[in-house]
Design a protein around this motif. Structure first.
Motif, PDB file in Angstrom:
ATOM      1  N   UNK A 211       0.826  -1.206   0.000  1.00  0.00           N
ATOM      2  CA  UNK A 211       0.000   0.000   0.000  1.00  0.00           C
ATOM      3  C   UNK A 211       0.857   1.253   0.000  1.00  0.00           C
ATOM      4  N   UNK A 212       0.263   2.349  -0.409  1.00  0.00           N
ATOM      5  CA  UNK A 212       0.954   3.623  -0.352  1.00  0.00           C
ATOM      6  C   UNK A 212       1.071   4.083   1.091  1.00  0.00           C
ATOM      7  N   UNK A 213       2.021   4.976   1.394  1.00  0.00           N
ATOM      8  CA  UNK A 213       2.036   5.612   2.720  1.00  0.00           C
ATOM      9  C   UNK A 213       0.734   6.370   2.954  1.00  0.00           C
ATOM     10  N   UNK A 214       0.286   6.384   4.192  1.00  0.00           N
ATOM     11  CA  UNK A 214      -1.010   6.993   4.501  1.00  0.00           C
ATOM     12  C   UNK A 214      -1.032   8.473   4.111  1.00  0.00           C
ATOM     13  N   UNK A 215       0.067   9.192   4.345  1.00  0.00           N
ATOM     14  CA  UNK A 215       0.109  10.612   3.990  1.00  0.00           C
ATOM     15  C   UNK A 215      -0.101  10.831   2.506  1.00  0.00           C
ATOM     16  N   UNK A 216       0.601  10.054   1.686  1.00  0.00           N
ATOM     17  CA  UNK A 216       0.458  10.171   0.242  1.00  0.00           C
ATOM     18  C   UNK A 216      -0.956   9.795  -0.191  1.00  0.00           C
ATOM     19  N   UNK A 217      -1.499   8.747   0.415  1.00  0.00           N
ATOM     20  CA  UNK A 217      -2.844   8.303   0.054  1.00  0.00           C
ATOM     21  C   UNK A 217      -3.889   9.369   0.379  1.00  0.00           C
ATOM     22  N   UNK A 218      -3.765  10.010   1.543  1.00  0.00           N
ATOM     23  CA  UNK A 218      -4.738  11.030   1.940  1.00  0.00           C
ATOM     24  C   UNK A 218      -4.642  12.266   1.046  1.00  0.00           C
ATOM     25  N   UNK A 219      -3.417  12.677   0.722  1.00  0.00           N
ATOM     26  CA  UNK A 219      -3.242  13.825  -0.172  1.00  0.00           C
ATOM     27  C   UNK A 219      -3.806  13.508  -1.553  1.00  0.00           C
ATOM     28  N   UNK A 220      -3.557  12.290  -2.027  1.00  0.00           N
ATOM     29  CA  UNK A 220      -4.084  11.880  -3.329  1.00  0.00           C
ATOM     30  C   UNK A 220      -5.606  11.856  -3.311  1.00  0.00           C
ATOM     31  N   UNK A 221      -6.182  11.328  -2.217  1.00  0.00           N
ATOM     32  CA  UNK A 221      -7.635  11.306  -2.085  1.00  0.00           C
ATOM     33  C   UNK A 221      -8.220  12.713  -2.194  1.00  0.00           C
ATOM     34  N   UNK A 222      -7.635  13.650  -1.466  1.00  0.00           N
ATOM     35  CA  UNK A 222      -8.149  15.017  -1.477  1.00  0.00           C
ATOM     36  C   UNK A 222      -7.983  15.671  -2.854  1.00  0.00           C
ATOM     37  N   UNK A 223      -6.801  15.536  -3.439  1.00  0.00           N
ATOM     38  CA  UNK A 223      -6.548  16.158  -4.730  1.00  0.00           C
ATOM     39  C   UNK A 223      -7.397  15.583  -5.847  1.00  0.00           C
ATOM     40  N   UNK A 224      -7.495  14.255  -5.891  1.00  0.00           N
ATOM     41  CA  UNK A 224      -8.276  13.614  -6.951  1.00  0.00           C
ATOM     42  C   UNK A 224      -9.757  13.911  -6.778  1.00  0.00           C
ATOM     43  N   UNK A 225     -10.231  13.999  -5.544  1.00  0.00           N
ATOM     44  CA  UNK A 225     -11.637  14.327  -5.308  1.00  0.00           C
ATOM     45  C   UNK A 225     -11.979  15.697  -5.874  1.00  0.00           C
ATOM     46  N   UNK A 226     -11.085  16.656  -5.692  1.00  0.00           N
ATOM     47  CA  UNK A 226     -11.299  17.991  -6.256  1.00  0.00           C
ATOM     48  C   UNK A 226     -11.327  17.931  -7.777  1.00  0.00           C
TER      49      UNK A 226
END
Length: 368
Positions: A211-226
């Motif tokens: 899995x990706x690091x949690x920090x990277x995953x959360x940032x990706x989640x926020x950015x992709x959602x936008x």
């Protein structure tokens, strides 16, 4: 660079993600030729597909750390943010028919298509699959409550619209909105805190994908959602004109097309999890998203209509929408009662969805 290396490796290794190049092209075409609705429609669909895949991978990485219950809730919340932004735009413009169509369509699509396709795809790879039926029962119960809350004001008005004053319908919708939001909050408290031991994921085979690091995953989640929200906005602006070119009725567009494209990110996560035998995550995303729309998004839109809308919105839906939501809820409750699944059960859910889709596609434009 080291922090985002897993993301870059995923983009290089997954050809589907190469379609991310379509995203800037979409915005460029939108700025240069906003009247090219059919072309913008095609580009927006192509742009949402890789964004959905990226969101899927990030969600699974978060779920490995938080558990499938929280992971499913997180994905449903971020996925529904797209529908909420679209609905807020329509709400501000006073397009209440579009707002209600998107709400009903999202509930039906998530409950029947997303759940059915997840069970089908997972069942084709795994002979039988198990999941926590307590979680499915809770979400189905919340959905049924929301459907009843939507049925009552609609039923009263349809029965005798002349004797039911408008202020009564508006006051009832306001009270029901507060009730639904409170019930949703209590449901989260029940499943995530006071009785969380009942809603743990069924054990499954270990997944060897790092899995990706949690920090990277959360940032990706926020950015992709936008990004999904921005692309979806372009899609909604062009879909009505494109529908005329492709011969689709407004009912089919509101209930089926907008719901499918708006929920693409959640669907990618649910389908991927089902193939990896993580059916708890799939069921949590599908039913969790539907119940969140019914118990939280719809009531919040009613409340916000008093602030940003030209006039207050109520919870009155036309009879066809109520019937489809009620049938979808009861069907999902029936098939998820056992906590076990096979591919044919998913096929049955998809059959019900196809009945609705076929009816709406052939429905005359003037009929609701």
């Amino acid at each position: 660079m080291e922090a985002i290396r897993p993301l870059l490796q995923e983009i290089r290794g997954n050809r589907l993600l190469w379609l991310l190049a379509v995203v800037p092209v979409l915005f460029a075409v939108k700025a240069a030729k906003p009247e090219a609705h059919a072309f913008l429609f095609v580009l927006s669909v192509l742009a949402i597909v890789p964004l959905a895949a990226l969101l899927s991978h990030a969600t699974e990485s978060v779920a490995t750390k938080t558990g499938d219950a929280v992971g499913g809730l997180l994905n449903a919340t971020l996925g529904n943010l797209t529908e909420l932004i679209i609905a807020l735009t329509a709400l501000y413009a006073g397009q209440y028919v579009l707002v209600k169509a998107s709400i009903a369509g999202a509930i039906v699509t998530n409950t029947l298509f997303m759940l059915g396709a997840s069970l089908l795809l997972g069942g084709l790879k795994h002979h039988t699959q198990e999941y926590n039926r307590n979680s499915a029962r809770l979400q189905a119960g919340l959905l049924f409550l929301a459907t009843i809350a939507l049925l009552v004001p609609s039923m009263l008005v349809e029965t005798d619209s002349r004797s039911v004053p408008h202020v009564f319908s508006q006051t009832l919708s306001l009270g029901l909105s507060a009730l639904l939001i409170g019930t949703y909050a209590l449901g989260m408290l029940f499943s995530l805190r006071t009785h969380r031991e009942f809603f743990g994921a069924v054990s499954h085979a270990a997944d060897h994908e790092a899995p990706w690091p949690v920090g990277l995953a959360l940032v990706t989640l926020a950015g992709v959602t936008v990004m999904v929200a921005l692309v979806s906005h372009v899609f909604v602006e062009s879909v009505q004109h494109a529908a005329q070119a492709f011969g689709m009725t407004p009912a089919f567009v509101g209930f089926i097309v907008v719901a499918l494209v708006g929920g693409a990110a959640e669907m990618a996560s649910a389908f991927s999890a089902a193939r990896k035998n993580r059916l708890d995550l799939s069921v949590g995303i599908a039913l969790g998203s539907a119940s969140q729309i019914a118990l939280f998004v719809a009531p919040v839109l009613v409340l916000l209509s008093y602030v940003i809308g030209p006039e207050p919105m109520n919870l009155q839906f036309w009879p066809g929408a109520i019937a489809m939501m009620l049938v979808a809820t009861m069907t999902a409750s029936l098939v998820t009662n056992s906590g076990r699944s096979a591919w044919f059960i998913g096929m049955l859910l998809l059959d019900v969805y196809l009945v609705f889709a076929m009816t709406l596609y052939l429905l005359p434009s003037q009929v609701k």
